[in-house]
Design a protein around this motif. Structure first.
Motif, short mmCIF file in Angstrom:
data_model
loop_
_atom_site.label_atom_id
_atom_site.label_comp_id
_atom_site.label_asym_id
_atom_site.label_seq_id
_atom_site.Cartn_x
_atom_site.Cartn_y
_atom_site.Cartn_z
N HIS A 166 0.83 -1.21 0.00
CA HIS A 166 0.00 0.00 0.00
C HIS A 166 0.87 1.26 0.00
O HIS A 166 0.60 2.21 -0.75
CB HIS A 166 -0.92 0.00 1.22
CG HIS A 166 -1.68 1.28 1.41
ND1 HIS A 166 -2.86 1.54 0.75
CD2 HIS A 166 -1.42 2.38 2.17
CE1 HIS A 166 -3.30 2.74 1.10
NE2 HIS A 166 -2.45 3.26 1.97
N ARG A 167 1.90 1.26 0.83
CA ARG A 167 2.78 2.45 0.88
C ARG A 167 3.50 2.66 -0.45
O ARG A 167 3.67 3.80 -0.89
CB ARG A 167 3.82 2.27 2.00
CG ARG A 167 3.27 1.92 3.37
CD ARG A 167 2.43 2.99 4.00
NE ARG A 167 1.95 2.56 5.31
CZ ARG A 167 1.13 3.25 6.08
NH1 ARG A 167 0.68 4.42 5.68
NH2 ARG A 167 0.73 2.78 7.25
N ALA A 168 3.92 1.56 -1.08
CA ALA A 168 4.61 1.69 -2.37
C ALA A 168 3.69 2.30 -3.42
O ALA A 168 4.12 3.13 -4.24
CB ALA A 168 5.10 0.32 -2.83
N ARG A 174 1.87 9.58 -5.33
CA ARG A 174 1.91 10.91 -4.69
C ARG A 174 3.25 11.29 -4.09
O ARG A 174 3.41 12.40 -3.58
CB ARG A 174 0.83 10.98 -3.62
CG ARG A 174 -0.58 10.81 -4.19
CD ARG A 174 -1.60 10.42 -3.12
NE ARG A 174 -1.54 11.30 -1.97
CZ ARG A 174 -1.87 10.92 -0.73
NH1 ARG A 174 -2.24 9.67 -0.50
NH2 ARG A 174 -1.81 11.77 0.26
N GLY A 175 4.23 10.37 -4.10
CA GLY A 175 5.55 10.70 -3.60
C GLY A 175 5.81 10.26 -2.18
O GLY A 175 4.89 9.91 -1.43
N VAL A 176 7.11 10.28 -1.79
CA VAL A 176 7.52 9.83 -0.46
C VAL A 176 6.91 10.69 0.64
O VAL A 176 6.52 10.20 1.70
CB VAL A 176 9.06 9.84 -0.34
CG1 VAL A 176 9.50 9.45 1.07
CG2 VAL A 176 9.68 8.90 -1.36
N GLY A 177 6.80 11.99 0.40
CA GLY A 177 6.25 12.88 1.41
C GLY A 177 4.84 12.50 1.82
O GLY A 177 4.48 12.61 3.00
N GLY A 181 3.64 11.48 5.70
CA GLY A 181 2.58 12.22 6.38
C GLY A 181 1.38 11.38 6.74
O GLY A 181 0.46 11.88 7.41
N GLU A 182 1.36 10.12 6.33
CA GLU A 182 0.19 9.28 6.56
C GLU A 182 0.50 8.00 7.35
O GLU A 182 -0.33 7.11 7.43
CB GLU A 182 -0.44 8.89 5.22
CG GLU A 182 -0.99 10.08 4.44
CD GLU A 182 -1.54 9.69 3.07
OE1 GLU A 182 -1.42 8.50 2.70
OE2 GLU A 182 -2.08 10.56 2.38
#
Length: 328
Positions: A166-168, A174-177, A181-182
Motif C-alpha cells: 500500500h505504501r509503495a 503521490r511521492g515519499v512525502g 505524512g500518513e
C-alpha cells in the motif's frame, strides 16, 4: 514534539523493513506481564515458558516498565535489506552480538539511569561488567523467537507485506512525502522534517542518513523512534489493517461448531488469508490457523493459493449452515 530534520539524501534513502527484534520484544513484554495484545491476544504458554531461560530473562531486564519510555537501541538494530524473515532476524542478532562494550555501557548503564525511574537490575549490571551482555542478549532473542514466534511469523509477514504494498502505491502516485505524512496521526511531515508527537521535546538532524520505516504488527498500535546508534534511524509505525475488527454475530451455528469457528465462517466472504482473519476477528494467528484446519477437515472451508498466500473460503455446505442460522 520531537523533530527529525531530513535532507534530500535521507528521503532518497528511505526504505521499508519490519524489525523482527522489535516485534519479538513487544511479544516478550506481553508474555512477561501476562498481558494480551489488543488484536492478537494471549502470547501463549510457549512464550511464557521461554521466559525461564536466563538469557531471555536478561532481555526483559532491559525493557522499560510502566511510565518509562527508553529501550536501549542495541536491542533492536536497524533492519537489513533481506527479503527473508529468517535472514532478517539473523542480521539483527549478529548486530546485537557485535555491539561494543562502550555502546553497551552507554545505553544500558548511562541512558537507563537518565530515563528510568528505577535502578538497573543488579543481575543486568553484573552481566554488563562481565562483558558478556551482547552475546547473551543475542542468544536470548534467538531463543525467544524460536520458542514463541518462528512458527507463526509467516502469517504475520503477510500483514507487513500488504502494508508495504500500500505504501509503495502511495509513493508511486503521490511521492515519499505523502507516505511520511500518513504513517500515523502522531507522525507528521513538514517538507523538511518528520515530526513525532512524543512526551518530550527535541530535534535531531538526520540528513545524509538512511531512514528505515518499520511497520509494526505485534508492536501495534505504538510508534517508536531510535537514533542512538550512529548512522541508524528507525521509525516504527503501526501496520495498516490491524484492529479494524469484524462484526461477529455467530448466532445459533455457534452451538454446532463453536463461537470462534462460527465467527470465522461468518467472515469468509470474500476469501481471506489466515493473517487477514486474525486482524479482522481479533483472534491470535495460531488460533485462527487451528480453527481453519478443523473447518477444512469438516468440509466447511476450502483453500486455494494466491501467490504467496493461502486463501480460505466457505464451501457450499457452510453456506447452507449459515443460511439456516439466519433463517432460524
Amino acid at each position: 514534539m520531537f523533530t527529525l530534520r531530513v535532507d534530500a539524501e535521507t528521503v532518497a534513502r528511505t526504505r521499508f523493513s519490519p524489525s523482527l527484534a522489535a516485534e519479538s520484544l513487544a511479544w516478550l513484554k506481553l508474555a512477561a506481564g501476562s498481558g494480551r495484545h489488543p488484536v492478537f491476544g494471549d502470547p501463549g504458554p510457549l512464550a511464557r515458558a521461554s521466559l525461564a531461560h536466563p538469557d531471555v530473562a536478561l532481555l526483559l531486564d532491559l525493557l522499560p516498565q510502566t511510565g518509562e519510555v527508553y529501550t536501549p537501541d542495541l536491542l533492536t538494530p536497524q533492519p537489513g535489506t533481506s527479503s527473508r524473515p529468517g535472514d532478517l532476524l539473523d542480521e539483527q542478532i549478529a548486530l546485537i552480538e557485535a555491539t561494543t562494550q562502550d555502546a553497551v555501557e552507554e545505553q544500558v548503564l548511562s541512558y537507563t539511569q537518565v530515563h528510568w525511574r528505577r535502578p538497573l537490575p543488579v543481575t543486568a549490571r553484573r552481566v554488563v561488567e562481565s562483558g558478556a551482555m551482547p552475546r547473551r542478549l543475542a542468544n536470548g532473542l534467538a531463543r525467544f523467537w524460536r520458542d514463541a514466534l518462528a512458527e507463526d511469523w509467516t502469517v504475520l509477514q503477510s500483514v507487513v507485506d500488504r502494508d508495504v504494498t500500500h505504501r509503495a502505491k502511495t509513493i508511486a502516485a503521490r511521492g515519499v512525502g505523502a507516505v511520511l505524512g500518513e504513517l500515523h496521526p502522531s507522525i507528521g511531515w513538514a517538507g523538511d522534517a518528520i515530526t513525532l508527537d512524543k512526551p518530550w521535546d527535541g530535534e535531531v538532524d538526520i540528513g545524509g542518513r538512511e531512514l528505515v520505516l518499520a511497520p509494526g504488527v505485534l508492536s501495534w498500535p505504538g510508534t517508536s523512534i531510535q537514533i542512538d546508534v550512529p548512522g541508524q534511524v528507525v521509525l516504527g509505525y503501526p501496520a495498516l489493517g490491524i484492529g479494524t475488527g469484524a462484526d461477529r454475530r455467530p448466532g445459533r451455528i455457534a452451538s454446532v461448531v463453536g463461537a470462534a469457528r462460527a465467527a470465522l465462517l461468518a467472515d469468509l466472504e470474500p476469501a481471506r488469508s489466515t493473517a487477514e482473519l486474525a486482524v479482522r476477528t481479533g483472534y491470535a494467528p495460531g488460533t485462527v490457523s487451528y480453527h481453519l484446519s478443523a473447518l477444512h477437515r469438516a468440509g466447511l472451508v476450502s483453500k486455494v493459493r494466491d501467490g504467496r498466500y493461502v486463501l480460505y473460503q466457505r464451501t457450499a455446505r457452510a453456506v447452507v449452515l449459515l443460511e439456516g442460522d439466519v433463517s432460524g
